[in-house]
Design a protein around this motif. Structure first.
Motif, PDB file in Angstrom:
ATOM      1  N   MET A   1       0.847  -1.200   0.000  1.00 39.81           N
ATOM      2  CA  MET A   1       0.000   0.000   0.000  1.00 39.81           C
ATOM      3  C   MET A   1       0.884   1.252   0.000  1.00 39.81           C
ATOM      4  O   MET A   1       1.867   1.330   0.743  1.00 39.81           O
ATOM      5  CB  MET A   1      -0.897   0.003   1.245  1.00 39.81           C
ATOM      6  N   SER A   2       0.575   2.236  -0.844  1.00 37.13           N
ATOM      7  CA  SER A   2       1.400   3.444  -0.946  1.00 37.13           C
ATOM      8  C   SER A   2       1.291   4.295   0.315  1.00 37.13           C
ATOM      9  O   SER A   2       0.332   4.199   1.070  1.00 37.13           O
ATOM     10  CB  SER A   2       0.970   4.262  -2.164  1.00 37.13           C
ATOM     11  N   GLU A   3       2.318   5.112   0.515  1.00 39.62           N
ATOM     12  CA  GLU A   3       2.335   6.011   1.663  1.00 39.62           C
ATOM     13  C   GLU A   3       1.181   7.012   1.566  1.00 39.62           C
ATOM     14  O   GLU A   3       0.839   7.470   0.470  1.00 39.62           O
ATOM     15  CB  GLU A   3       3.658   6.785   1.698  1.00 39.62           C
ATOM     16  N   PRO A   4       0.551   7.373   2.688  1.00 34.56           N
ATOM     17  CA  PRO A   4      -0.540   8.365   2.632  1.00 34.56           C
ATOM     18  C   PRO A   4      -0.022   9.726   2.191  1.00 34.56           C
ATOM     19  O   PRO A   4       1.142  10.085   2.421  1.00 34.56           O
ATOM     20  CB  PRO A   4      -1.059   8.391   4.070  1.00 34.56           C
ATOM     21  N   ALA A   5      -0.897  10.494   1.545  1.00 35.98           N
ATOM     22  CA  ALA A   5      -0.514  11.842   1.106  1.00 35.98           C
ATOM     23  C   ALA A   5      -0.283  12.753   2.308  1.00 35.98           C
ATOM     24  O   ALA A   5       0.580  13.637   2.278  1.00 35.98           O
ATOM     25  CB  ALA A   5      -1.602  12.414   0.208  1.00 35.98           C
ATOM     26  N   VAL A   6      -1.078  12.552   3.365  1.00 34.68           N
ATOM     27  CA  VAL A   6      -0.921  13.330   4.606  1.00 34.68           C
ATOM     28  C   VAL A   6      -0.961  12.357   5.773  1.00 34.68           C
ATOM     29  O   VAL A   6      -1.830  11.493   5.841  1.00 34.68           O
ATOM     30  CB  VAL A   6      -2.060  14.373   4.768  1.00 34.68           C
ATOM     31  N   LEU A   7      -0.004  12.516   6.699  1.00 30.96           N
ATOM     32  CA  LEU A   7       0.032  11.676   7.896  1.00 30.96           C
ATOM     33  C   LEU A   7       0.196  12.580   9.119  1.00 30.96           C
ATOM     34  O   LEU A   7       1.196  13.292   9.252  1.00 30.96           O
ATOM     35  CB  LEU A   7       1.188  10.678   7.813  1.00 30.96           C
ATOM     36  N   LEU A   8      -0.815  12.577   9.978  1.00 29.43           N
ATOM     37  CA  LEU A   8      -0.801  13.379  11.202  1.00 29.43           C
ATOM     38  C   LEU A   8      -0.771  12.433  12.392  1.00 29.43           C
ATOM     39  O   LEU A   8      -1.579  11.510  12.472  1.00 29.43           O
ATOM     40  CB  LEU A   8      -2.052  14.260  11.285  1.00 29.43           C
ATOM     41  N   ARG A   9       0.142  12.683  13.331  1.00 28.06           N
ATOM     42  CA  ARG A   9       0.255  11.835  14.509  1.00 28.06           C
ATOM     43  C   ARG A   9       0.356  12.697  15.775  1.00 28.06           C
ATOM     44  O   ARG A   9       1.261  13.529  15.891  1.00 28.06           O
ATOM     45  CB  ARG A   9       1.502  10.929  14.411  1.00 28.06           C
ATOM     46  N   GLY A  10      -0.602  12.492  16.682  1.00 25.03           N
ATOM     47  CA  GLY A  10      -0.596  13.213  17.952  1.00 25.03           C
ATOM     48  C   GLY A  10      -0.647  14.719  17.794  1.00 25.03           C
ATOM     49  O   GLY A  10      -0.114  15.466  18.632  1.00 25.03           O
ATOM     50  N   LEU A  11      -1.315  15.176  16.742  1.00 26.35           N
ATOM     51  CA  LEU A  11      -1.299  16.606  16.405  1.00 26.35           C
ATOM     52  C   LEU A  11      -2.073  17.435  17.431  1.00 26.35           C
ATOM     53  O   LEU A  11      -3.202  17.105  17.804  1.00 26.35           O
ATOM     54  CB  LEU A  11      -1.904  16.815  15.016  1.00 26.35           C
ATOM     55  N   GLY A  12      -1.460  18.506  17.877  1.00 30.86           N
ATOM     56  CA  GLY A  12      -2.126  19.435  18.781  1.00 30.86           C
ATOM     57  C   GLY A  12      -1.761  20.861  18.431  1.00 30.86           C
ATOM     58  O   GLY A  12      -0.676  21.126  17.912  1.00 30.86           O
ATOM     59  N   HIS A  13      -2.685  21.777  18.671  1.00 31.57           N
ATOM     60  CA  HIS A  13      -2.387  23.194  18.440  1.00 31.57           C
ATOM     61  C   HIS A  13      -3.155  24.066  19.416  1.00 31.57           C
ATOM     62  O   HIS A  13      -4.339  23.841  19.681  1.00 31.57           O
ATOM     63  CB  HIS A  13      -2.735  23.617  17.010  1.00 31.57           C
ATOM     64  N   ARG A  14      -2.439  25.050  19.945  1.00 30.61           N
ATOM     65  CA  ARG A  14      -3.056  26.013  20.861  1.00 30.61           C
ATOM     66  C   ARG A  14      -2.671  27.411  20.410  1.00 30.61           C
ATOM     67  O   ARG A  14      -1.507  27.712  20.177  1.00 30.61           O
ATOM     68  CB  ARG A  14      -2.568  25.767  22.299  1.00 30.61           C
ATOM     69  N   TYR A  15      -3.679  28.286  20.304  1.00 36.50           N
ATOM     70  CA  TYR A  15      -3.421  29.674  19.924  1.00 36.50           C
ATOM     71  C   TYR A  15      -2.969  30.457  21.158  1.00 36.50           C
ATOM     72  O   TYR A  15      -3.378  30.141  22.285  1.00 36.50           O
ATOM     73  CB  TYR A  15      -4.674  30.296  19.319  1.00 36.50           C
ATOM     74  N   PRO A  16      -2.156  31.485  20.948  1.00 34.61           N
ATOM     75  CA  PRO A  16      -1.617  32.235  22.095  1.00 34.61           C
ATOM     76  C   PRO A  16      -2.685  32.787  23.036  1.00 34.61           C
ATOM     77  O   PRO A  16      -2.479  32.845  24.248  1.00 34.61           O
ATOM     78  CB  PRO A  16      -0.834  33.385  21.423  1.00 34.61           C
ATOM     79  N   GLU A  17      -3.840  33.175  22.490  1.00 33.42           N
ATOM     80  CA  GLU A  17      -4.875  33.788  23.329  1.00 33.42           C
ATOM     81  C   GLU A  17      -5.670  32.758  24.119  1.00 33.42           C
ATOM     82  O   GLU A  17      -6.486  33.124  24.983  1.00 33.42           O
ATOM     83  CB  GLU A  17      -5.826  34.641  22.479  1.00 33.42           C
ATOM     84  N   GLN A  18      -5.471  31.462  23.819  1.00 36.72           N
ATOM     85  CA  GLN A  18      -6.221  30.441  24.544  1.00 36.72           C
ATOM     86  C   GLN A  18      -5.643  30.223  25.940  1.00 36.72           C
ATOM     87  O   GLN A  18      -4.448  30.407  26.174  1.00 36.72           O
ATOM     88  CB  GLN A  18      -6.208  29.115  23.767  1.00 36.72           C
TER      89      GLN A  18
ATOM     90  N   ASP B   1      -4.979  12.072  15.082  1.00 36.54           N
ATOM     91  CA  ASP B   1      -4.285  11.105  14.225  1.00 36.54           C
ATOM     92  C   ASP B   1      -5.110  10.892  12.959  1.00 36.54           C
ATOM     93  O   ASP B   1      -6.243  10.405  13.028  1.00 36.54           O
ATOM     94  CB  ASP B   1      -4.126   9.750  14.929  1.00 36.54           C
ATOM     95  N   ILE B   2      -4.554  11.257  11.813  1.00 31.02           N
ATOM     96  CA  ILE B   2      -5.275  11.111  10.541  1.00 31.02           C
ATOM     97  C   ILE B   2      -4.291  10.684   9.452  1.00 31.02           C
ATOM     98  O   ILE B   2      -3.161  11.185   9.387  1.00 31.02           O
ATOM     99  CB  ILE B   2      -5.947  12.437  10.119  1.00 31.02           C
ATOM    100  N   ALA B   3      -4.730   9.790   8.581  1.00 30.92           N
ATOM    101  CA  ALA B   3      -3.981   9.432   7.371  1.00 30.92           C
ATOM    102  C   ALA B   3      -4.894   9.695   6.172  1.00 30.92           C
ATOM    103  O   ALA B   3      -6.015   9.181   6.113  1.00 30.92           O
ATOM    104  CB  ALA B   3      -3.557   7.969   7.403  1.00 30.92           C
ATOM    105  N   ILE B   4      -4.428  10.522   5.228  1.00 31.91           N
ATOM    106  CA  ILE B   4      -5.229  10.910   4.063  1.00 31.91           C
ATOM    107  C   ILE B   4      -4.604  10.314   2.810  1.00 31.91           C
ATOM    108  O   ILE B   4      -3.413  10.514   2.543  1.00 31.91           O
ATOM    109  CB  ILE B   4      -5.327  12.439   3.962  1.00 31.91           C
ATOM    110  N   ARG B   5      -5.414   9.572   2.047  1.00 31.49           N
ATOM    111  CA  ARG B   5      -4.922   8.858   0.869  1.00 31.49           C
ATOM    112  C   ARG B   5      -5.158   9.645  -0.419  1.00 31.49           C
ATOM    113  O   ARG B   5      -6.089  10.451  -0.508  1.00 31.49           O
ATOM    114  CB  ARG B   5      -5.615   7.495   0.756  1.00 31.49           C
ATOM    115  N   SER B   6      -4.340   9.381  -1.410  1.00 30.88           N
ATOM    116  CA  SER B   6      -4.511   9.967  -2.743  1.00 30.88           C
ATOM    117  C   SER B   6      -5.603   9.211  -3.492  1.00 30.88           C
ATOM    118  O   SER B   6      -5.891   8.050  -3.194  1.00 30.88           O
ATOM    119  CB  SER B   6      -3.201   9.893  -3.530  1.00 30.88           C
TER     120      SER B   6
END
Length: 588
Positions: free
Chosen positions: A1-18, A29-34
């Motif tokens: 199986m080919s590598e995913p176009a996008v691979l996200l692992r343990g992704l987190g984001h916080r904006y400064p004002e939060q 965690d997301i894997a997006i295929r072509s």
């Protein structure tokens, strides 16, 4: 199986004002295929746009890892820029440039020149059907054509990954279907496509689906998986002899019901797991009513996942008085249009439109982008002067006394039109002052509106910084400050998630019970079913009018025995096109 176009692992984001510990994204965690369309669905504030911006290399995540086409979006931003096409939520093109000038600008930015540019322009103009409009200013395009131009500009350079952030917002069903067909063909050609949306009917068409809520991924898989688990839990209650809005309110407050919406003369209910039929007591309240099992939808599954919809009770309604019409005002025509016409130079935007709207009725003006419905709507609000014909509200002639008429109505604009640099409370105080409220009455009404729309926590937040759903709540609150007998709503829930949309209609239904008359425009076809009657506007003319079920019956056939309202919308317009072609053929 080919590598995913996008691979996200343990992704987190916080904006400064939060605040400390608050994340816009957490442990994603997301894997997006072509070669497929991956839907990114969820309510306003779920984290969809933040995720898109990280994939596009426009934001550096606070935690986790990101690989896009095998590259790091932060380190390899220059290389990735040529491989990723990102179409943001807001129309990001230059409105004072023509269609062709926008294409040239984007080609320059992506380094596409010479013969390659010529070939790509030819392909994209054919693909999007924009060849006829190359000299038109982008700002003068309809909503659907703007989205097509945005897609064309995004595709310059032939990206390997296409990121579309809510491309269907504000787009009519026909343009949305065209847009969907274009994107599907791109995915089949091998491109990886991510389509972010708050519309679950769009998400249902995707090959794979990532459902998000409050910054977290709550489901990843195929839409069919979620739809399948709702099988046997959805019914349509038909043959209602009483008020369908009242029945819906009772149903939402009864045991065993997770969600409910109006569908023409019927009510559609989603039941709790293990519940086969609505409560016997509820059904007994409507003699002759019949609950018929219906196919589940992705929207049912989403509402179930987030704990159900609102319970049907409107705090707002308790703060509003019953509408009493002044003596001499005809309750059968509190809004009236007679041969209403508006021309812009040689172009006729509204062409001899005639209708009446009764007290306590929800009347929908529907039509494709650029069909003339917004022009008609704005004339009925007193914001545009008719070229000819008659427009009245509450017996007041809008040609002669538009200012007096506007005091009788509340108006919620299609685009957020409040003061973005003023806080929520400041906006409410300002609008209440415009409508003549003073002293304690003013303070009381502001307080009531903040509580009714759950705006207290945003009291001092600038309106421009609010999440979309709360911007819409504030806009509706401002429109209702003076307790108007008429309410004009121009696409009030465009881009809003299903739960917030239900809250809006819960309030609107309760206001109608108080005698408020509502005129609404919408591109959301399920929402049109809440209307008592609908006028379908196309090419400036009213081509059909009647209750939603009556319009559906007009297009029913052997091959489409049970059409949706979207089916009715599209087929009625196709019929009019065919009739016009026949007429032109006979003339020649």
């Amino acid at each position: 199986m080919s590598e995913p176009a996008v691979l996200l692992r343990g992704l987190g984001h916080r904006y400064p004002e939060q605040g400390k510990g608050e994340f816009a994204l957490a442990e994603v965690d997301i894997a997006i295929r072509s070669g497929i369309i991956t839907g990114l669905a969820g309510p306003d504030g779920a984290g969809k746009t933040t995720l898109m911006r990280i994939m596009a290399g426009l934001l550096k995540p606070s935690a986790g890892s990101v690989a896009v086409l095998g590259l790091n979006p932060v380190v390899d931003a220059g290389i990735l820029h040529l491989k990723v096409g990102y179409m943001p939520q807001k129309f990001g093109l230059y409105e004072d440039l023509t269609v062709m000038e926008n294409l040239v600008l984007y080609a320059d930015l992506r380094g596409v020149g010479g013969e390659a540019r010529k070939v790509q322009f030819e392909r994209l103009l054919d693909f999007t059907d924009l060849r006829r409009f190359t000299e038109r200013l982008a700002g003068k395009l309809s909503g659907g054509m703007k989205q097509k131009l945005g897609l064309a500009c995004t595709l310059i350079g032939t990206p390997e990954l296409l990121l579309l952030d809510e491309p269907g917002v504000g787009v009519d069903p026909i343009s949305r279907r065209d847009l969907w067909g274009m994107v599907t063909s791109l995915a089949k050609g091998g491109m990886a496509v991510v389509w972010a949306t708050a519309y679950l009917d769009e998400a249902e068409r995707c090959d794979e689906l990532c459902l998000m809520n409050e910054g977290r991924l709550i489901f990843a898989g195929t839409p069919a998986e979620q739809i399948g688990r709702m099988r046997g839990r959805c019914v349509q209650v038909r043959n209602l002899s009483g008020n369908r809005r009242h029945f819906l309110r009772k149903a939402l407050g009864s045991t065993g019901v997770v969600d409910g919406v109006i569908q023409g003369e019927s009510v559609r209910l989603v039941l709790k797991e293990g519940t086969a039929m609505p409560d016997a007591g509820l059904m007994a309240s409507e003699a002759g009513a019949k609950a018929v099992p219906v196919e589940p939808r992705l929207e049912d599954a989403f509402i179930d996942l987030v704990g159900g919809g609102p319970d049907g009770r409107s705090v707002l309604a308790g703060t509003m008085p019953d509408v009493k019409l002044p003596e001499g005002v005809d309750a059968e025509a509190v809004i009236r249009a007679r041969e209403l016409t508006r021309k812009f130079g040689d172009f006729t935007a509204t062409d001899h439109v005639t209708f009446d709207v009764r007290r306590g009725e929800i009347f929908g003006l529907l039509g494709p982008n650029g069909a003339g419905k917004s022009t008609t709507f704005r004339m009925m609000c007193g914001l545009l002067t008719p070229t000819s014909g008659e427009a009245q509200v509450m017996g007041i002639d809008l040609k002669r006394s538009a200012g007096e008429a506007r005091q009788k109505l509340g108006y919620m604009a299609q685009k957020f039109s409040l003061y973005g640099n003023l806080g929520v409370e400041q906006n409410l105080l300002f609008f209440s002052g415009i409508y003549g409220l003073k002293g304690q009455a003013r303070e009381k009404k502001v307080s009531q509106m903040m509580e009714s729309f759950d705006l207290v926590r945003y009291r001092r937040t600038n309106a421009g910084e609010l999440p979309l759903g709360f911007k819409q709540r504030l806009a509706l609150a401002c429109a209702l400050m003076h307790e108007p007998p008429l309410l004009f709503l121009d696409e009030p829930t465009s881009g809003v998630d299903p739960v917030t949309r239900r809250e809006f209609w819960m309030h609107i239904n309760a206001l109608v019970d108080k005698g408020v008359t509502v005129m609404v425009t919408t591109h959301f076809m399920d929402e049109a079913e809440y209307c008592d009657r609908i006028a379908l506007i196309y090419r400036g003319r009213m081509i059909a009018a009647g209750p939603p079920d009556a319009l559906k019956h007009q297009v029913a056939s052997d091959d489409l025995p049970d059409p949706t309202f979207e089916d009715a919308f599209i087929r009625l317009i196709q019929r009019d096109d065919e009739a016009q072609r026949d007429k032109e053929g006979r003339a020649t």
